[in-house]
Motif scaffolding. Sequence first.
Motif, mmCIF file in Angstrom:
data_model
loop_
_atom_site.group_PDB
_atom_site.id
_atom_site.type_symbol
_atom_site.label_atom_id
_atom_site.label_comp_id
_atom_site.label_asym_id
_atom_site.label_seq_id
_atom_site.Cartn_x
_atom_site.Cartn_y
_atom_site.Cartn_z
ATOM 1 N N ALA A 11 0.831 -1.208 0.000
ATOM 2 C CA ALA A 11 0.000 0.000 0.000
ATOM 3 C C ALA A 11 0.862 1.253 0.000
ATOM 4 O O ALA A 11 0.590 2.208 -0.731
ATOM 5 C CB ALA A 11 -0.937 -0.005 1.212
ATOM 6 N N TRP A 12 1.906 1.276 0.819
ATOM 7 C CA TRP A 12 2.789 2.440 0.843
ATOM 8 C C TRP A 12 3.545 2.592 -0.467
ATOM 9 O O TRP A 12 3.800 3.711 -0.921
ATOM 10 C CB TRP A 12 3.764 2.325 2.006
ATOM 11 N N ASN A 13 3.913 1.477 -1.082
ATOM 12 C CA ASN A 13 4.601 1.542 -2.367
ATOM 13 C C ASN A 13 3.682 2.104 -3.446
ATOM 14 O O ASN A 13 4.111 2.898 -4.296
ATOM 15 C CB ASN A 13 5.102 0.150 -2.764
ATOM 16 N N GLU A 14 2.392 1.721 -3.415
ATOM 17 C CA GLU A 14 1.434 2.234 -4.388
ATOM 18 C C GLU A 14 1.228 3.739 -4.221
ATOM 19 O O GLU A 14 0.973 4.439 -5.201
ATOM 20 C CB GLU A 14 0.092 1.512 -4.233
ATOM 21 N N LYS A 15 1.337 4.227 -2.979
ATOM 22 C CA LYS A 15 1.172 5.658 -2.727
ATOM 23 C C LYS A 15 2.474 6.420 -2.900
ATOM 24 O O LYS A 15 2.501 7.647 -2.774
ATOM 25 C CB LYS A 15 0.624 5.891 -1.309
ATOM 26 N N GLY A 16 3.558 5.698 -3.168
ATOM 27 C CA GLY A 16 4.845 6.346 -3.369
ATOM 28 C C GLY A 16 5.445 6.910 -2.108
ATOM 29 O O GLY A 16 6.203 7.883 -2.158
ATOM 30 N N VAL A 17 5.135 6.310 -0.965
ATOM 31 C CA VAL A 17 5.658 6.816 0.303
ATOM 32 C C VAL A 17 6.429 5.719 1.029
ATOM 33 O O VAL A 17 6.413 5.644 2.249
ATOM 34 C CB VAL A 17 4.519 7.343 1.202
ATOM 35 N N LEU A 18 7.129 4.892 0.273
ATOM 36 C CA LEU A 18 7.841 3.786 0.893
ATOM 37 C C LEU A 18 9.068 4.257 1.662
ATOM 38 O O LEU A 18 9.536 3.584 2.571
ATOM 39 C CB LEU A 18 8.248 2.759 -0.167
#
Length: 282
Positions: free
Chosen positions: A51-58
């Motif tokens: 989910a964080w990777n999809e939002k670009g906040v990894l």
Amino acid sequence: MYQERGHRLFQMPHYKYQGAQVSCVYKYVLFTLNIIFWIAGAGLLAITFWAWNEKGVLKIQSISELNGFDPVWVILVVGVLTFILGFTGCIGALRENICLLKFFSIIIGTIFTLELAAGILAFVFQDWVKEHVQNFIRDNISVYRNDIDLQNLVDAVQKYMQCCGAAGPNDWDNNIYFNCSAENVSRERCGVPFSCCLPDPAQNVVNTQCGYDIRTKTKNKVEDSLVIYTKGCVQAFEDWLPRNIYIVAGAFLVIAFLQMFSIYLARSLISDIEALKAGWRY
């Protein structure tokens, strides 16, 4: 006579114990339960990072810059706890490790105590809890468009509970896109999200613009009630709880039973292992 002595001469030495045994039933029931939780925890952690990777906040610094409540944090916390408890319970039972089993039972007992204390305090201080929940919802309404996961969560709650805002539709004035100020040039000005709208059986496709201009000064409350939900989500939850009290109570009882049963299995294994070690001899 000679054969009997020869048999005794070559008989291999072995360890004996004085009656104590580790229950295989307790051991493998606890192992099975915890390997399920271990896998579930790993799955929740995978969902979190996806989910964080999809939002670009990894990246950690990007995660810390998120505004409002990020539902992924709940999945992360539950995933970490489930993974750790599943690991310690699984390995502790399989390897008959007293330290891991004690850690497992202490953490489960602590969680159970905190849950019980939170339930009692929430019942005693209902007004205080209600006020803080309303403020929490309003704070997250203000950043509704900033996080897609938060947006989906708010929409899901409003549609399921058939409500709008914390105390009512006017709570959406806290959002820069939906407030009714003259400075707001958004097309959503003085409106509400589509999740506040009453469903139209004649429409097969969701009308995402159904809440536009619904809170303008020319609208009256009677007309609004025919288009959007006018009840706040806190009040809607208070009305929903008595109707579903048996389901909620049943869910809490199942959770409490699993926690207490896990503690019982762990403590029983610890007692068996300690009794077995105390009775070892050659």
